[in-house]
Design a protein around this motif. Structure first.
Motif, PDB file in Angstrom:
ATOM      1  N   ALA A  95      36.071  65.327  36.798  1.00 30.42           N
ATOM      2  CA  ALA A  95      35.324  64.532  35.823  1.00 30.42           C
ATOM      3  C   ALA A  95      33.928  64.255  36.357  1.00 30.42           C
ATOM      4  O   ALA A  95      33.683  64.309  37.566  1.00 30.42           O
ATOM      5  N   ALA A  96      33.011  63.938  35.445  1.00 29.18           N
ATOM      6  CA  ALA A  96      31.633  63.659  35.842  1.00 29.18           C
ATOM      7  C   ALA A  96      31.510  62.374  36.646  1.00 29.18           C
ATOM      8  O   ALA A  96      30.518  62.172  37.354  1.00 29.18           O
ATOM      9  N   ASP A  97      32.512  61.498  36.530  1.00 25.65           N
ATOM     10  CA  ASP A  97      32.479  60.243  37.290  1.00 25.65           C
ATOM     11  C   ASP A  97      33.494  60.245  38.432  1.00 25.65           C
ATOM     12  O   ASP A  97      33.886  59.184  38.929  1.00 25.65           O
ATOM     13  N   ARG A 225      31.451  49.439  41.235  1.00 28.17           N
ATOM     14  CA  ARG A 225      32.892  49.296  41.436  1.00 28.17           C
ATOM     15  C   ARG A 225      33.541  50.550  42.013  1.00 28.17           C
ATOM     16  O   ARG A 225      34.699  50.517  42.419  1.00 28.17           O
ATOM     17  N   ASP A 226      32.826  51.656  42.018  1.00 33.29           N
ATOM     18  CA  ASP A 226      33.397  52.899  42.528  1.00 33.29           C
ATOM     19  C   ASP A 226      32.788  53.302  43.866  1.00 33.29           C
ATOM     20  O   ASP A 226      32.915  54.457  44.282  1.00 33.29           O
ATOM     21  N   THR A 227      32.158  52.358  44.539  1.00 34.30           N
ATOM     22  CA  THR A 227      31.492  52.632  45.812  1.00 34.30           C
ATOM     23  C   THR A 227      32.025  51.668  46.870  1.00 34.30           C
ATOM     24  O   THR A 227      32.178  50.484  46.599  1.00 34.30           O
ATOM     25  N   TYR A 228      32.297  52.185  48.059  1.00 32.74           N
ATOM     26  CA  TYR A 228      32.786  51.301  49.114  1.00 32.74           C
ATOM     27  C   TYR A 228      32.653  51.960  50.480  1.00 32.74           C
ATOM     28  O   TYR A 228      32.448  53.175  50.594  1.00 32.74           O
ATOM     29  N   VAL A 229      32.751  51.114  51.500  1.00 31.03           N
ATOM     30  CA  VAL A 229      32.798  51.561  52.889  1.00 31.03           C
ATOM     31  C   VAL A 229      34.261  51.584  53.314  1.00 31.03           C
ATOM     32  O   VAL A 229      34.881  50.527  53.437  1.00 31.03           O
ATOM     33  N   PRO A 230      34.859  52.745  53.528  1.00 29.97           N
ATOM     34  CA  PRO A 230      36.263  52.770  53.924  1.00 29.97           C
ATOM     35  C   PRO A 230      36.470  52.134  55.303  1.00 29.97           C
ATOM     36  O   PRO A 230      35.587  52.207  56.171  1.00 29.97           O
ATOM     37  N   ALA A 231      37.610  51.517  55.484  1.00 34.39           N
ATOM     38  CA  ALA A 231      37.994  51.105  56.831  1.00 34.39           C
ATOM     39  C   ALA A 231      38.087  52.347  57.700  1.00 34.39           C
ATOM     40  O   ALA A 231      38.381  53.449  57.215  1.00 34.39           O
ATOM     41  N   ALA A 274      28.793  59.559  40.913  1.00 26.69           N
ATOM     42  CA  ALA A 274      27.437  59.786  40.428  1.00 26.69           C
ATOM     43  C   ALA A 274      26.885  58.603  39.625  1.00 26.69           C
ATOM     44  O   ALA A 274      25.721  58.225  39.818  1.00 26.69           O
ATOM     45  N   PRO A 275      27.650  57.981  38.712  1.00 26.13           N
ATOM     46  CA  PRO A 275      27.090  56.835  37.989  1.00 26.13           C
ATOM     47  C   PRO A 275      26.685  55.691  38.913  1.00 26.13           C
ATOM     48  O   PRO A 275      25.626  55.079  38.727  1.00 26.13           O
ATOM     49  N   ASP A 276      27.494  55.393  39.915  1.00 27.85           N
ATOM     50  CA  ASP A 276      27.155  54.313  40.843  1.00 27.85           C
ATOM     51  C   ASP A 276      25.917  54.646  41.665  1.00 27.85           C
ATOM     52  O   ASP A 276      25.053  53.791  41.886  1.00 27.85           O
ATOM     53  N   LEU A 277      25.812  55.879  42.152  1.00 25.32           N
ATOM     54  CA  LEU A 277      24.635  56.251  42.938  1.00 25.32           C
ATOM     55  C   LEU A 277      23.373  56.183  42.087  1.00 25.32           C
ATOM     56  O   LEU A 277      22.315  55.741  42.554  1.00 25.32           O
TER      57      LEU A 277
END
Length: 384
Positions: A95-97, A225-231, A274-277
């Motif tokens: 998907a595009a997202d 909401r779709d961006t994070y720093v993984p542990a 891509a939307p979050d970036l």
């Protein structure tokens, strides 16, 4: 565990050939002389009036032919005042997202937090690592400033002796034990150790985990909401996600590396889409995350450092096309993933892309084709 040497080779290749941080190096202009201060902020030539309006056929053509043996899939997202467009190709992109590993695009989140701390008076770009983190750099090292970390002019050793199972501090210590540094401020040398140290400084100054600072200062305010720093022990990636598939040496078979160690941390460990970036870079360039003084630093280049590829005090690379069009942004690469976000400074056009390279051959032609379509710029024959 795997040594970082091979991954750093890939990242240096990405910075020089396979990702837009230097994939767009069709004509990067060297730094100009500057008066007092950290460096120089340049006026940028944007797109001509005649360029208005996206060439959607060219964007579709940039993804045509995927998948092939070199790239299993890709996505493009264009936004800005010239229009919007999104497209995908290949079975690795559902998907595009879809989520993907953004590699060194992470660095811009890190630099933004440090510039925010500078705005709060908790540090300055002239503060040294030795002052902020006593004992981190060995005795006898030149003073290395925060600004030199962010602009890759620190002169510190390339990370060739760290392993993926090390903590960020251990990775820095191991890297500093290999080779010798050079004098800071003299030359640009793209180097992940700069942003490992930047992440450690964020934790030292705030007393909070790096990921927590990114979340509270950037992700939550912008509703990313779709961006994070993984542990550091979290190898997962949330669905839907693009699949990273790389060729197994000697066998020719493809191995799924979507689930992998996020060892890059503050220099290359984040996951996004891509939307979050697009939302992040739009807010950043519009000044929503930084006050005016730090917004200038975001685009200001070191004055004295040599090198064809240079980075601002916000970690952004300024790339000038042969026709004079200038874009700013950052690319990233980890196994199975090459991505980037680049825009004209006035946000007439903002490109976010992600590819899934198999590592059979460099993905340079694919990224050049995307860049040419995104910014209406002719590219070399290798992009065809």
């Amino acid at each position: 565990m795997a040594n970082l040497r091979e991954h750093k080779r890939r990242w240096r290749t990405a910075a020089a050939a396979g990702a837009v941080a230097a994939v767009l190096v069709v004509g990067t202009v060297p730094a100009m002389a500057a008066g007092p201060g950290h460096g120089v902020a340049r006026g940028d030539r944007g797109l001509d009036e005649s360029d208005r309006g996206l060439d959607k056929e060219a964007l579709r053509a940039a993804l045509a032919g995927l998948p092939d043996e070199n790239v299993t899939g890709g996505l493009i997202r264009m936004s800005g005042t010239d229009g919007r467009w999104a497209g995908t190709a290949g079975p690795s992109v559902p998907a595009a997202d879809a989520h993907f590993r953004i590699g060194s695009v992470t660095k811009i989140f890190t630099s933004t937090v440090l510039l925010q701390l500078a705005a709060e008076g908790r540090l300055t770009l002239d503060d040294t690592v030795q002052e902020l983190m006593p004992g981190l750099l060995p005795a006898g090292y030149y003073p290395v400033t925060v600004g030199q970390l962010l602009s890759h002019t620190s002169g510190l050793q390339i990370m060739t002796c760290a392993t993926e199972d090390m903590s960020p501090r251990e990775a820095v210590d191991a890297s500093l034990a290999c080779g010798e540094p050079t004098e800071p401020g003299k030359a640009t040398r793209y180097n992940g150790i700069n942003y490992f140290i930047a992440g450690l400084i964020i934790e030292q100054v705030t007393g909070h985990a790096y990921g927590s600072e990114v979340r509270t200062r950037i992700l939550e305010p912008l509703r990313l909401r779709d961006t994070y720093v993984p542990a550091l022990d979290d190898r997962s990636i949330p669905a839907p996600y693009t699949r990273g598939l790389v060729v197994v040496p000697d066998s020719g078979e493809l191995k799924d590396v979507s689930v992998q160690n996020p060892y890059g941390w503050a220099e290359g460990g984040m996951i996004s889409n891509a939307p979050d970036l697009a939302r992040f870079f739009t807010a950043l360039y519009r000044g929503r995350l930084l006050p005016p003084a730090q917004q200038k630093d975001l685009f200001r280049l070191p004055a004295a450092a040599s090198g064809d590829t240079q980075f601002s005090y916000g970690g952004l690379q300024r790339t000038e096309f042969p026709d004079g069009t200038v874009v700013w942004g950052k690319s990233g690469h980890v196994p199975g993933y090459t991505s980037g976000a680049f825009a004209t400074r006035d946000l007439r056009r903002l490109l976010v892309y992600s590819l899934n390279p198999t590592d059979r051959t460099p993905e340079l032609p694919y990224v050049l084709r995307i860049a040419g379509a995104a910014f209406d710029v002719p590219m070399p024959a290798t992009a065809g």
